[in-house]
Design an enzyme around this catalytic site. Structure first.
Site, mmCIF file in Angstrom:
data_model
loop_
_atom_site.group_PDB
_atom_site.id
_atom_site.type_symbol
_atom_site.label_atom_id
_atom_site.label_comp_id
_atom_site.label_asym_id
_atom_site.label_seq_id
_atom_site.Cartn_x
_atom_site.Cartn_y
_atom_site.Cartn_z
ATOM 1 N N GLY A 277 0.754 -0.932 0.105
ATOM 2 C CA GLY A 277 -0.323 0.080 0.743
ATOM 3 C C GLY A 277 0.742 1.210 0.248
ATOM 4 O O GLY A 277 1.367 2.267 -1.332
ATOM 5 N N CYS A 346 -10.516 21.480 17.350
ATOM 6 C CA CYS A 346 -10.446 21.689 18.711
ATOM 7 C C CYS A 346 -9.923 21.106 19.623
ATOM 8 O O CYS A 346 -10.559 19.754 20.359
ATOM 9 C CB CYS A 346 -11.777 22.507 19.561
ATOM 10 S SG CYS A 346 -11.405 23.576 18.928
HETATM 11 C C1 LIG Z 1 -2.106 -2.471 5.884
HETATM 12 C C2 LIG Z 1 -2.284 -3.765 4.888
HETATM 13 C C3 LIG Z 1 -1.023 -4.026 3.685
HETATM 14 C C4 LIG Z 1 -1.151 -2.709 3.574
HETATM 15 O O1 LIG Z 1 0.499 -2.398 3.760
HETATM 16 P P1 LIG Z 1 1.542 -0.840 3.463
HETATM 17 O O2 LIG Z 1 2.301 -1.130 4.929
HETATM 18 O O3 LIG Z 1 0.711 -0.016 3.551
HETATM 19 O O4 LIG Z 1 2.309 -1.775 1.915
HETATM 20 C C5 LIG Z 1 -1.026 -4.978 3.204
HETATM 21 N N1 LIG Z 1 -2.520 -6.350 3.572
HETATM 22 C C6 LIG Z 1 -2.802 -6.434 5.175
HETATM 23 C C7 LIG Z 1 -3.812 -7.614 5.538
HETATM 24 C C8 LIG Z 1 -2.965 -5.274 5.296
HETATM 25 O O5 LIG Z 1 -3.771 -5.020 6.870
#
Ligand SMILES: *Cc1c(COP(=O)(O)O)cnc(C)c1O
Length: 422
Positions: A277, A346
Site C-alpha cells: 500500500g 479543537c
Molecule cells: C495494511 C495492510 C497492507 C498494506 O500495508 P502497507 O504497509 O501499506 O504496505 C497489506 N496487507 C494487510 C493485510 C494489511 O492490513
C-alpha cells in the site's frame, strides 16, 4: 522518488503548478501524481520479473477510484478489507479474480457479497471466521477460496500502532495452531484451501523480520504441500516502508525485498501475492494547505493552517513525521524559524508538525505536507463539521478533481430532526 519538484520557483506535481490547483480547487486538498504511482508500481513489478507474482494494491492506503484505476490499468489486483473497498475496486474496473478480501471482522453479509463477485480469495483470521465463511458459502452453494492468515510472532520493529505480527496483536492465528486450522478447513465442505497469508506490519524498514516471517511461511508451506494440500498462492502481505524524513536512511529497495522473498519462497512453484500500500501511494501524494494565521505563542510560533487532524490523522495517531515544503521556492532560502504547524480543530493533538525548523511563512502562503498519499485522505473525517477534503489527480500537464470537496449541504444534510409526538 517522486514527481513533486520546483519549476520556475513554484512547487509542481509533474507539470502542474500547485498554486494553480490550490486557486482552482481551494485548500486543503490532496494532490496525487500519476507518474509517481506508475513508477512505484513498475519498480515493484520489475523486482518480481520472472516470478509468478500478483501485486494487489492495499486499497486501505488510498481508495480513490482515480488512483485505483491508474494501478488497475498497469495490471494491479487489489487487497480489500471491507465491502466498501471491494465495491470501490470493482467500480475502478479491477477484475474480481484479482481481489483478495482480508480483515479480522468480515460480516456474513460482506462474505456473501464477495462470494457472489467471485473474488480471488479470502484471508481468514480465526476459527470462528472460518466456520462462518463455510456456512455462508454453503448457503449460497459456492466454495470459498481461502488462505489462513498466520501470525508468526515476529517483531516488525515499527510503530506499535502498525505492528501486526506479534502474538499480542489481534491479527491472524498463531503459527503453532495454523496446521490444525488448515486440517479443520479441509473438513469444512464449502471451503477451498488455496494459500497461506502473512502480514507482519507496516512502515517496515528492516528486512530481517520479513526474512524471519517468510522462513516460517516456507516451513508451513512445505508441511502443507507434503500433506497433500493443493496450495496455489502465498500471500506475503505488504509493509515495506518509505522515507518520510529526508534525513533518515533510505528503507530497503523493492529489489532487495523481492530477493529475500524469492530466496525464501521462490522455488515452491506457487504464485506470490503481494499487498503493498504505502510503498506505492505514500510518496505519490501531498496535502496542500494554506496558512490562516501566524500566531506568536508564549514560547513558540504556531503556524495555523487550514488542514487539520480530520484531513491527515497520521501525525496525531502515529506521531508520524511528514516533510514540509513551501510551495514558493524562494521561502527556502530565508532564515528558518522553529514552529509548530497546527490545524483549526479543537484538540491539543491536532497538529501536522511539531518544533520544526521551517521557512518564515506568512498568512496566505501555501504549504505542502509531503508523502501524504497513503493513509491520508482515506482516514479523513468531518470532525468539527469540516467538509471532507477534496482529491486531485495530476497527469503530465493536466489535473482532474477525482473527489470534489464535500459541500455544506452534503455535510449537514444527512441529519434528521426527530419527529417526536408532542
Ligand atoms: C495494511 C495492510 C497492507 C498494506 O500495508 P502497507 O504497509 O501499506 O504496505 C497489506 N496487507 C494487510 C493485510 C494489511 O492490513
Amino acid at each position: 522518488m517522486h514527481h513533486f519538484a520546483y519549476k520556475a520557483g513554484v512547487l509542481h506535481a509533474e507539470d502542474v503548478d500547485l498554486s494553480n490547483v490550490a486557486k482552482s480547487v481551494g485548500t486543503p486538498l490532496y494532490c496525487y501524481s500519476t507518474a509517481t504511482l506508475q513508477r512505484h508500481y513498475r519498480l515493484l513489478a520489475e523486482a518480481f520479473e520472472g516470478q509468478n507474482a500478483l501485486i494487489c494494491f492495499a486499497v486501505k492506503a488510498n481508495s480513490n477510484q482515480g488512483v485505483l484505476a491508474t494501478l488497475a490499468q498497469l495490471g494491479a489486483g487489489m487487497d480489500v478489507v471491507s465491502e466498501g473497498e471491494l465495491r470501490r475496486a470493482m467500480a475502478a474496473r479491477v477484475a474480481p479474480e484479482k481481489i483478495i478480501f482480508a480483515g479480522v471482522g468480515k460480516t456474513r453479509s460482506e462474505m456473501a457479497y464477495a462470494l457472489k463477485q467471485g473474488i480471488l480469495g479470502f484471508n481468514v483470521e480465526s476459527e470462528p471466521e472460518l466456520r462462518a465463511l463455510n456456512e455462508v458459502a454453503g448457503e449460497l452453494g459456492r466454495k470459498a477460496p481461502i488462505a489462513i492468515r498466520v501470525n508468526p510472532d515476529v517483531d516488525a520493529k515499527t510503530h506499535a500502532k502498525i505492528s501486526t505480527g506479534k502474538s499480542e496483536n489481534k491479527f491472524g492465528v498463531p503459527f503453532a495452531e495454523a496446521r490444525a486450522l488448515y486440517d479443520l478447513a479441509a473438513e469444512l465442505p464449502a471451503l477451498d484451501i488455496v494459500g497461506i497469508h502473512m502480514h507482519i506490519g507496516s512502515q517496515i524498514t528492516d528486512l530481517a523480520p520479513m526474512r524471519a516471517a517468510f522462513t516460517l511461511m516456507r516451513q508451513l508451506a512445505k508441511e502443507l504441500l507434503a500433506a497433500g494440500y493443493q496450495l496455489r498462492h502465498l500471500d506475503l502481505g505488504g509493509g515495506l516502508g518509505i522515507p518520510y524524513d529526508a534525513k533518515d536512511p533510505l528503507p530497503p529497495h523493492p529489489r532487495d525485498y523481492a530477493a529475500i522473498i524469492v530466496e525464501c519462497l521462490g522455488d515452491l512453484g506457487l504464485e506470490l501475492v503481494l499487498e503493498p500500500g504505502r510503498i506505492i501511494a505514500a510518496n505519490s501524494g501531498v496535502l496542500l494547505t494554506r496558512v490562516i494565521h501566524v500566531k506568536e505563542g508564549a514560547d513558540r510560533t504556531f503556524l495555523i493552517v487550514d488542514a487539520a487532524m480530520n484531513d491527515l490523522l497520521r501525525p496525531t495517531l502515529y506521531e508520524a513525521h511528514h516533510d514540509i515544503w513551501p510551495v514558493r521556492e524562494d521561502l527556502k532560502s530565508m532564515p528558518p524559524v522553529v514552529q509548530d504547524i497546527v490545524g483549526p480543530v479543537c484538540e491539543t493533538g491536532d497538529y501536522i508538525a511539531l518544533e520544526r525548523s521551517l521557512p518564515p511563512f506568512s498568512e496566505g502562503d501555501l504549504v505542502a505536507v509531503m508523502a501524504a498519499g497513503a493513509y491520508g485522505a482515506v482516514m479523513s473525517s468531518t470532525y468539527n463539521s469540516r467538509p471532507l477534503v477534496p482529491e486531485v489527480l495530476v497527469k503530465g500537464e493536466d489535473f482532474a478533481v477525482v473527489r470534489p470537496r464535500q459541500s455544506y449541504d452534503e455535510l449537514i444534510g444527512l441529519d434528521r430532526l426527530p419527529n417526536w409526538p408532542a
